[in-house]
Design a protein around this motif. Structure first.
Motif, PDB file in Angstrom:
ATOM      1  N   LYS A 193       0.808  -1.234   0.000  1.00  0.00           N
ATOM      2  CA  LYS A 193       0.000   0.000   0.000  1.00  0.00           C
ATOM      3  C   LYS A 193       0.838   1.281   0.000  1.00  0.00           C
ATOM      4  O   LYS A 193       0.286   2.374   0.121  1.00  0.00           O
ATOM      5  CB  LYS A 193      -0.973   0.026   1.189  1.00  0.00           C
ATOM      6  N   ILE A 194       2.156   1.172  -0.143  1.00  0.00           N
ATOM      7  CA  ILE A 194       3.028   2.349  -0.144  1.00  0.00           C
ATOM      8  C   ILE A 194       3.217   2.830  -1.588  1.00  0.00           C
ATOM      9  O   ILE A 194       3.454   2.018  -2.492  1.00  0.00           O
ATOM     10  CB  ILE A 194       4.398   2.040   0.493  1.00  0.00           C
ATOM     11  N   THR A 209       5.593   7.218   0.391  1.00  0.00           N
ATOM     12  CA  THR A 209       4.660   7.681   1.416  1.00  0.00           C
ATOM     13  C   THR A 209       4.925   6.953   2.726  1.00  0.00           C
ATOM     14  O   THR A 209       5.314   5.775   2.734  1.00  0.00           O
ATOM     15  CB  THR A 209       3.200   7.437   0.977  1.00  0.00           C
ATOM     16  N   LYS A 210       4.725   7.658   3.839  1.00  0.00           N
ATOM     17  CA  LYS A 210       4.920   7.043   5.163  1.00  0.00           C
ATOM     18  C   LYS A 210       3.719   6.193   5.551  1.00  0.00           C
ATOM     19  O   LYS A 210       3.863   5.212   6.271  1.00  0.00           O
ATOM     20  CB  LYS A 210       5.156   8.143   6.206  1.00  0.00           C
ATOM     21  N   GLU A 211       2.555   6.621   5.084  1.00  0.00           N
ATOM     22  CA  GLU A 211       1.315   5.888   5.352  1.00  0.00           C
ATOM     23  C   GLU A 211       0.803   5.280   4.048  1.00  0.00           C
ATOM     24  O   GLU A 211       1.205   5.706   2.971  1.00  0.00           O
ATOM     25  CB  GLU A 211       0.259   6.845   5.932  1.00  0.00           C
ATOM     26  N   PRO A 212      -0.100   4.308   4.128  1.00  0.00           N
ATOM     27  CA  PRO A 212      -0.687   3.759   2.900  1.00  0.00           C
ATOM     28  C   PRO A 212      -1.348   4.857   2.056  1.00  0.00           C
ATOM     29  O   PRO A 212      -2.004   5.750   2.595  1.00  0.00           O
ATOM     30  CB  PRO A 212      -1.728   2.764   3.418  1.00  0.00           C
ATOM     31  N   CYS A 213      -1.155   4.791   0.742  1.00  0.00           N
ATOM     32  CA  CYS A 213      -1.796   5.793  -0.122  1.00  0.00           C
ATOM     33  C   CYS A 213      -3.302   5.569  -0.166  1.00  0.00           C
ATOM     34  O   CYS A 213      -4.074   6.518  -0.295  1.00  0.00           O
ATOM     35  CB  CYS A 213      -1.176   5.779  -1.516  1.00  0.00           C
ATOM     36  N   GLN A 215      -6.148   2.914   2.023  1.00  0.00           N
ATOM     37  CA  GLN A 215      -6.176   1.972   3.146  1.00  0.00           C
ATOM     38  C   GLN A 215      -6.700   0.589   2.757  1.00  0.00           C
ATOM     39  O   GLN A 215      -6.392  -0.399   3.409  1.00  0.00           O
ATOM     40  CB  GLN A 215      -7.059   2.542   4.272  1.00  0.00           C
ATOM     41  N   ARG A 237     -10.705   2.130   3.795  1.00  0.00           N
ATOM     42  CA  ARG A 237     -10.811   1.023   4.764  1.00  0.00           C
ATOM     43  C   ARG A 237     -12.203   0.396   4.728  1.00  0.00           C
ATOM     44  O   ARG A 237     -12.370  -0.782   5.025  1.00  0.00           O
ATOM     45  CB  ARG A 237     -10.512   1.571   6.168  1.00  0.00           C
ATOM     46  N   GLN A 253      -0.224  14.537   0.044  1.00  0.00           N
ATOM     47  CA  GLN A 253      -1.532  14.434  -0.608  1.00  0.00           C
ATOM     48  C   GLN A 253      -2.101  15.825  -0.870  1.00  0.00           C
ATOM     49  O   GLN A 253      -2.171  16.666   0.021  1.00  0.00           O
ATOM     50  CB  GLN A 253      -2.472  13.634   0.285  1.00  0.00           C
TER      51      GLN A 253
END
Length: 500
Positions: A193-194, A209-213, A215, A237, A253
């Protein structure tokens, strides 16, 4: 009252061609991999087909529409199902394919299309140890091809020499890869998910990206846009389909929006000439399209095309193959589960018959901007551009030139025949006979009123000449009115465009 954003693409609409202008009786692959399964260029359409024991794809001349014969020759050289195909942007006769047999192969289609099964590739590229899932050509460098596999590896090849230039190892299964405008970078999405931006020559990750682009667990897709932006589609999600826009240099983003709760993967298509994006949902029947601008929220919804049949796969025609005279800005070849290919042109409605340069900026040509060897040594080059105006002019029935000059009829109607016909012994010496209409002048001649005729000329000859002159005058008058009406239409259309 809500403010309506101005856009010349607000009224773009898609209208499918008749079934006879599409393709039918094709055994489209049933593979579950999220690929378009189709590639199109101005000469050919290629479609991955279902075959027993091995992998094949169909290559048809683009004009060979209608029902496809069961014994139609195919490209049949893989030992496992074909997962992705892509025509070379710099040679309409060259196509790359990748397969579950772990190989990437490049094929040369003979001039005019296949007359028998093609089993021998021009070059075979072997490096992946698991299935090869994605093939993608470099936009400006000659013979540079990217492949990605289920071994979480991306390979960049020089197809001309069969040499592996770059190998990039990533932590998880790769879902999508897309080059930047000049190809010095590419963006990719993975199962982890990165979102990553990677240097094409070194394979070094420039930014991630540090978080999933997105979810959600379903595959995300990414496009590298002009002006250093990245566009992605994926799932939230709660399994809602969504898209997002990112700054390519920081991967921060810029915007995100949710679309619906359908479960098909959204496959994005980018038209960099006019900054439009089309979202094609696999397994559903809607094609949405958006415009990218520099104003927040940056991604602006335009409209959608909907039909009753779900999308199995699709191909997209490059600008070189579009009908410029009809203001066509996109053509999508939609694969259906029924074995049919529906052809959908997207058109900007315009009244004027002139070339629409605001919707047809110069586009990528089929000429490479740099050799593969020079590119790998560090030479960056944007794609070589081509003006579409020449294509427009060559197809026009009449050049749209309206120039008002002196009356063209003055030169077409000589007065001499009417004077010679109208001279009778009873005529008065005034200049009356020179100005009276030809129909009146012909009457005494028809009655045989003693007129002397030149040697070898009969009265019937003169009457025929008079009739011809009258016909010519009538035709010229009609043409003059048409020119005046066209000039008036052009002036009003120009006024409307300026008002917009």
């Amino acid at each position: 009252m809500a403010f309506m954003r101005k856009s010349k693409f607000r009224h773009v609409f898609g209208k499918p061609l008749k079934k006879d202008d599409g393709y039918d009786n094709i055994r489209v692959t049933k593979n579950s991999w999220d690929s378009p399964f189709c590639s199109v260029n101005p000469k050919y359409i290629a479609i991955i087909t279902e075959v027993a024991g091995g992998g094949a794809f169909l290559v048809l001349p683009i004009k060979q529409t209608g029902r496809v014969e069961m014994n139609q020759p195919v490209v049949d050289g893989h030992k496992g199902p074909v997962l992705d195909i892509s025509f070379c942007p710099h040679n309409d006769d060259v196509i790359a394919s990748c397969s579950e047999d772990c190989t990437v192969k490049v094929w040369q289609i003979p001039e005019g299309g296949l007359t028998r099964n093609l089993t021998e590739p021009v070059v075979e590229l072997v490096s992946h140890i698991k299935r090869a899932c994605i093939v993608h050509w470099h936009p400006s460098a000659q013979n540079i091809l990217l492949s990605a596999g289920a071994d979480a590896k991306i390979c960049i090849w020089n197809v001309g020499t069969g040499e592996l230039y770059v190998e990039v190892n990533l932590p998880d299964l790769i879902y999508s890869v897309n080059f930047s405008y000049n190809g010095n970078r590419f963006v990719c999405t993975c199962k982890d998910k990165i979102l990553r931006v990677i240097d094409s020559r070194t394979g070094k990750v420039i930014k991630e990206t540090k978080e999933p682009c997105h979810q959600g667990s379903k595959p995300a897709q990414a496009l590298y846009l002009k002006n250093d932006k990245v566009f992605t589609t994926g799932f939230s999600r709660m399994s809602e389909r969504q898209y997002a826009l990112w700054d390519a240099n920081t991967l921060e983003q810029m915007s995100m929006d949710e679309i619906d709760q359908a479960n098909g993967v959204l496959m994005p298509v980018y038209d960099g000439d006019v900054e439009m994006i089309y979202l094609i949902g696999k397994g559903d029947s809607i094609i949405r399209y958006y415009e990218i601008t520099d104003e927040a929220p940056y991604v602006h919804y335009l409209s959608l095309y909907q039909s009753k049949d779900p999308t199995r796969g699709f191909g997209v025609m490059c600008k070189r193959g579009l009908n410029i005279n009809n203001c066509e800005i996109m053509r999508i070849y939609k694969l259906l589960n029924t074995g049919q290919v529906e052809v959908i042109p997207f058109t900007v409605p315009r009244k004027s018959e002139l070339f629409q340069d605001d919707i047809y900026p110069d586009t990528a040509s089929d000429q490479p901007a740099v050799s593969g060897e020079d590119w790998f040594r560090g030479v960056d080059a944007n794609p070589v551009l081509l003006s579409l105006k020449d294509m427009f002019a060559s197809e026009m029935k009449e050049p749209a030139k309206v120039v008002v000059k002196s009356n063209i009829l003055d030169k077409k109607v000589p007065a001499t025949p009417s004077r010679s016909v109208g001279a009778t012994p009873q005529a008065t010496p005034q200049a009356k006979s020179a100005v009276r209409p030809a129909s009146e002048a012909a009457a005494p001649a028809a009655a045989g009123a003693g007129t002397e005729l030149p040697p070898g000329v009969s009265i019937s000859d003169l009457l025929d000449e008079v009739k011809q002159l009258k016909k010519t005058v009538k035709e010229q008058d009609k043409k003059l009115r048409q020119c005046e009406e066209r000039l008036s239409t052009l002036e009003s259309a120009d006024g409307e465009n300026n008002a917009e």
